[in-house]
Design a protein around this motif. Structure first.
Motif, PDB file in Angstrom:
ATOM      1  N   ALA A 228       0.846  -1.190   0.000  1.00  0.00           N
ATOM      2  CA  ALA A 228       0.000   0.000   0.000  1.00  0.00           C
ATOM      3  C   ALA A 228       0.886   1.246   0.000  1.00  0.00           C
ATOM      4  CB  ALA A 228      -0.916  -0.021   1.228  1.00  0.00           C
ATOM      5  N   PRO A 229       0.347   2.424  -0.362  1.00  0.00           N
ATOM      6  CA  PRO A 229       1.173   3.640  -0.413  1.00  0.00           C
ATOM      7  C   PRO A 229       1.950   3.914   0.866  1.00  0.00           C
ATOM      8  CG  PRO A 229      -0.924   4.047  -1.476  1.00  0.00           C
ATOM      9  CD  PRO A 229      -1.022   2.670  -0.885  1.00  0.00           C
ATOM     10  N   ALA A 230       1.351   3.652   2.040  1.00  0.00           N
ATOM     11  CA  ALA A 230       2.067   3.901   3.299  1.00  0.00           C
ATOM     12  C   ALA A 230       3.271   2.985   3.445  1.00  0.00           C
ATOM     13  CB  ALA A 230       1.122   3.726   4.495  1.00  0.00           C
ATOM     14  N   LEU A 351       0.481 -11.547  -0.109  1.00  0.00           N
ATOM     15  CA  LEU A 351       0.440 -10.654   1.050  1.00  0.00           C
ATOM     16  C   LEU A 351      -0.092  -9.278   0.684  1.00  0.00           C
ATOM     17  CD1 LEU A 351       3.929 -11.467   2.608  1.00  0.00           C
ATOM     18  CD2 LEU A 351       1.719 -11.916   3.698  1.00  0.00           C
ATOM     19  N   TYR A 352      -1.023  -8.783   1.484  1.00  0.00           N
ATOM     20  CA  TYR A 352      -1.465  -7.393   1.397  1.00  0.00           C
ATOM     21  C   TYR A 352      -0.810  -6.673   2.566  1.00  0.00           C
ATOM     22  CZ  TYR A 352      -4.540  -3.305   1.094  1.00  0.00           C
ATOM     23  OH  TYR A 352      -5.032  -2.025   0.953  1.00  0.00           O
ATOM     24  N   ILE A 353       0.112  -5.753   2.269  1.00  0.00           N
ATOM     25  CA  ILE A 353       0.919  -5.101   3.308  1.00  0.00           C
ATOM     26  C   ILE A 353       0.542  -3.630   3.394  1.00  0.00           C
ATOM     27  CG2 ILE A 353       3.251  -4.559   4.077  1.00  0.00           C
ATOM     28  CD1 ILE A 353       4.222  -6.999   2.529  1.00  0.00           C
ATOM     29  N   SER A 354      -0.062  -3.249   4.511  1.00  0.00           N
ATOM     30  CA  SER A 354      -0.494  -1.868   4.696  1.00  0.00           C
ATOM     31  C   SER A 354       0.651  -0.970   5.138  1.00  0.00           C
ATOM     32  CB  SER A 354      -1.617  -1.799   5.741  1.00  0.00           C
ATOM     33  OG  SER A 354      -2.763  -2.490   5.297  1.00  0.00           O
ATOM     34  N   ASN A 355       1.546  -1.500   5.976  1.00  0.00           N
ATOM     35  CA  ASN A 355       2.644  -0.699   6.523  1.00  0.00           C
ATOM     36  C   ASN A 355       3.903  -1.528   6.649  1.00  0.00           C
ATOM     37  OD1 ASN A 355      -0.045   0.230   8.066  1.00  0.00           O
ATOM     38  ND2 ASN A 355       1.270   2.020   7.762  1.00  0.00           N
ATOM     39  N   ARG A 374       4.015  -4.544   9.711  1.00  0.00           N
ATOM     40  CA  ARG A 374       3.385  -4.102  10.955  1.00  0.00           C
ATOM     41  C   ARG A 374       1.955  -3.675  10.663  1.00  0.00           C
ATOM     42  NH1 ARG A 374       5.677   0.209  15.474  1.00  0.00           N
ATOM     43  NH2 ARG A 374       4.314  -0.474  17.155  1.00  0.00           N
ATOM     44  N   PHE A 375       1.151  -3.645  11.716  1.00  0.00           N
ATOM     45  CA  PHE A 375      -0.244  -3.268  11.608  1.00  0.00           C
ATOM     46  C   PHE A 375      -0.959  -4.239  10.655  1.00  0.00           C
ATOM     47  CE2 PHE A 375       1.934   0.730  12.804  1.00  0.00           C
ATOM     48  CZ  PHE A 375       1.346   0.891  14.051  1.00  0.00           C
ATOM     49  N   ALA A 376      -1.772  -3.722   9.746  1.00  0.00           N
ATOM     50  CA  ALA A 376      -2.655  -4.597   8.969  1.00  0.00           C
ATOM     51  C   ALA A 376      -1.926  -5.234   7.784  1.00  0.00           C
ATOM     52  CB  ALA A 376      -3.868  -3.812   8.491  1.00  0.00           C
ATOM     53  N   THR A 377      -1.351  -6.414   8.018  1.00  0.00           N
ATOM     54  CA  THR A 377      -0.780  -7.224   6.942  1.00  0.00           C
ATOM     55  C   THR A 377      -1.601  -8.517   6.867  1.00  0.00           C
ATOM     56  OG1 THR A 377       1.451  -6.321   7.158  1.00  0.00           O
ATOM     57  CG2 THR A 377       1.247  -8.500   6.158  1.00  0.00           C
ATOM     58  N   PRO A 433       1.641   5.905  -5.321  1.00  0.00           N
ATOM     59  CA  PRO A 433       0.671   4.852  -5.601  1.00  0.00           C
ATOM     60  C   PRO A 433       0.966   3.635  -4.728  1.00  0.00           C
ATOM     61  CG  PRO A 433       2.435   4.751  -7.208  1.00  0.00           C
ATOM     62  CD  PRO A 433       2.765   5.900  -6.273  1.00  0.00           C
ATOM     63  N   GLY A 434       0.171   2.589  -4.868  1.00  0.00           N
ATOM     64  CA  GLY A 434       0.489   1.292  -4.303  1.00  0.00           C
ATOM     65  C   GLY A 434       1.228   0.472  -5.344  1.00  0.00           C
ATOM     66  N   ALA A 435       1.928  -0.581  -4.913  1.00  0.00           N
ATOM     67  CA  ALA A 435       2.763  -1.367  -5.837  1.00  0.00           C
ATOM     68  C   ALA A 435       2.460  -2.856  -5.703  1.00  0.00           C
ATOM     69  CB  ALA A 435       4.237  -1.100  -5.558  1.00  0.00           C
ATOM     70  N   LEU A 436       2.179  -3.493  -6.835  1.00  0.00           N
ATOM     71  CA  LEU A 436       1.979  -4.939  -6.881  1.00  0.00           C
ATOM     72  C   LEU A 436       3.285  -5.589  -7.298  1.00  0.00           C
ATOM     73  CD1 LEU A 436      -0.057  -7.277  -6.660  1.00  0.00           C
ATOM     74  CD2 LEU A 436      -0.523  -6.980  -9.106  1.00  0.00           C
TER      75      LEU A 436
END
Length: 444
Positions: A228-230, A351-355, A374-377, A433-436
């Motif tokens: 994700a962007p963060a 994996l969806y990695i928020s941070n 960390r946080f929402a992964t 942006p976010g990156a795949l």
């Protein structure tokens, strides 16, 4: 007593200092000010609220290749501040005679004028609080809201004069699950949009629900991933530590040395700019050089560098307004074609990695990074979130993450403002942006 605006206060001090300087003395004068509202939240309730108004000057006195600097806090009273500036000038004169000449001193002697005042009205705090209260009903929210105008000014004895005002807000918050897991999110900019904030908050709330599921255990290895962007901002933050610095590149210490040498490249999808235009950052540096937009990476290839005055003097380059650390302050990455609604579908399984957190270089010369999720992964299967993933360590190269392994970038980008309030609020920002990514290496 007549109330003066910040710009008028600065102009009066500039006029006084120009009259007080005796040739061959010269000066540069930087101005930093803010009028900020701060609100802290705990358990979704306001626990602390306050207002900070402050202003300071950075004074540099130059004479015969020597220079001395001093920072002083302003009171807002014209007579008091003029007296403080006079005392600072005398102190600098006494200091200057004790110093050697600086071979890399390169002040800008051009006569330039730049003025940019962004008067976009900020949201009413009562309205913001009402929406936060409504959306956070029944949730354990911890957060921090900061808003208000930031002011920057510059002047020199050679006639340069710059003024910048930027209004911004930044709401940085976390939602905690009863099991101690958390989702971290932010919403920032210069225009508060109720619908956009509600959508961002709803996304965090939905992720919070998934944190209640049993953790999915992962073994070390390579995994398909979405950053994700963060999360991407943490990667970019590491690259900004000398990655685009003219001094680091010339001294062969840049983490992007191979890129600037032409020995390596990133994905053609990657284009990075120092996008001063339209950003919160002033169009002039604290050293007195005008700033313009720079293309740092274009189509995966290194392009321009950030050149401060000392690097310009030492390496025979042209200064382009970079600060002393030669780090981007208005980083903008071009978006791609991936729609936000299609992220999970395109990720498939992975994996969806928020941070990301606690990043450092494991091999700086190879732009190799290590850090923690960390946080929402979340673990995703067949385009659907299945479970949260325990904290994992990754170790991977930027030449993979943003190079050979980069598949797509999101069309939508997120504006991330610096949440730092150390000494003062900052004007730095990233638009990302976010990156795949086809593979991310987890080590433990």
């Amino acid at each position: 007593m007549e109330h003066l605006t910040q710009q008028q206060q600065f102009a009066a001090l500039v006029d006084w200092l120009r009259g007080a300087i005796a040739a061959p003395e010269a000066f540069t004068l930087g101005y930093n000010a803010e009028a900020s509202e701060f609100i802290r939240f705990n358990h979704a309730k306001v626990r602390q609220a306050g207002h900070v108004q402050q202003a300071a000057l950075n004074v540099k006195l130059i004479n015969d290749g020597r220079h001395a600097d001093l920072r002083l806090t302003l009171s807002g009273d014209a007579e008091v501040d003029q007296s403080r500036l006079a005392a600072a000038l005398q102190q600098l004169r006494e200091t200057l005679v004790l110093l050697p000449q600086d071979p890399y001193l390169l002040p800008n002697t051009d006569d330039w004028q730049i003025s940019n005042a962004q008067h976009q009205p900020l949201p009413d705090s009562a309205r913001v609080l009402a929406q936060i209260n409504e959306l956070a009903e029944g949730l354990d929210l911890v957060g921090f809201y900061a808003a208000g105008p930031l002011y920057r000014g510059f002047a020199s004895s050679w006639g340069a004069l710059g003024w910048h005002q930027a209004n911004s807000f930044n709401f940085d918050w976390s939602l905690f699950h009863a099991n101690g897991q958390a989702v971290k999110a932010s919403y920032a900019g210069d225009h508060w949009d109720d619908e956009a904030f509600a959508q961002r908050f709803q996304q965090a709330r939905e992720q919070l629900e998934f944190l209640g599921r049993p953790l999915h255990a992962l073994a070390p290895g390579e995994y398909r991933a979405y950053l994700a962007p963060a999360a991407l901002e943490e990667v970019m933050g590491m690259l900004c530590w000398g990655g685009f610095s003219a001094d680091a590149i010339a001294s062969k210490t840049s983490p992007l040395q191979r890129l600037y040498n032409g020995d390596a490249h990133l994905s053609p999808l990657v284009s990075l700019n120092e996008q001063v235009t339209g950003s919160l950052s002033p169009a002039f540096s604290g050293e007195g050089y005008p700033r313009s937009d720079l293309s740092l990476i274009s189509g995966g290839r290194a392009h321009e560098q950030l050149v401060g005055s000392r690097s310009a003097a030492e390496y025979g380059l042209t200064a382009n307004g970079a600060g002393g650390g030669e780090s981007p302050s208005a980083l903008s990455m071009a978006g791609g074609t991936l729609a936000l609604k299609d992220i999970l579908k395109q990720l498939g399984t992975g994996l969806y990695i928020s941070n990301l957190w606690y990043l450092n270089f494991s091999d700086q010369s190879a732009a190799r990074l290590t850090g923690m999720t960390r946080f929402a992964t979340f673990w995703v299967e067949n385009g659907e979130i299945q479970a949260p993933v325990n904290t994992m360590r990754f170790d991977d190269s930027v030449y993979s993450l943003l190079g050979s392994a980069l598949e797509q970038l999101t069309r939508e980008r997120e504006l991330i403002l610096s949440a730092s309030t150390y000494s003062q609020r900052q004007t730095a920002s990233s638009l990302l942006p976010g990156a795949l990514i086809s593979r991310l290496t987890l080590t433990l």
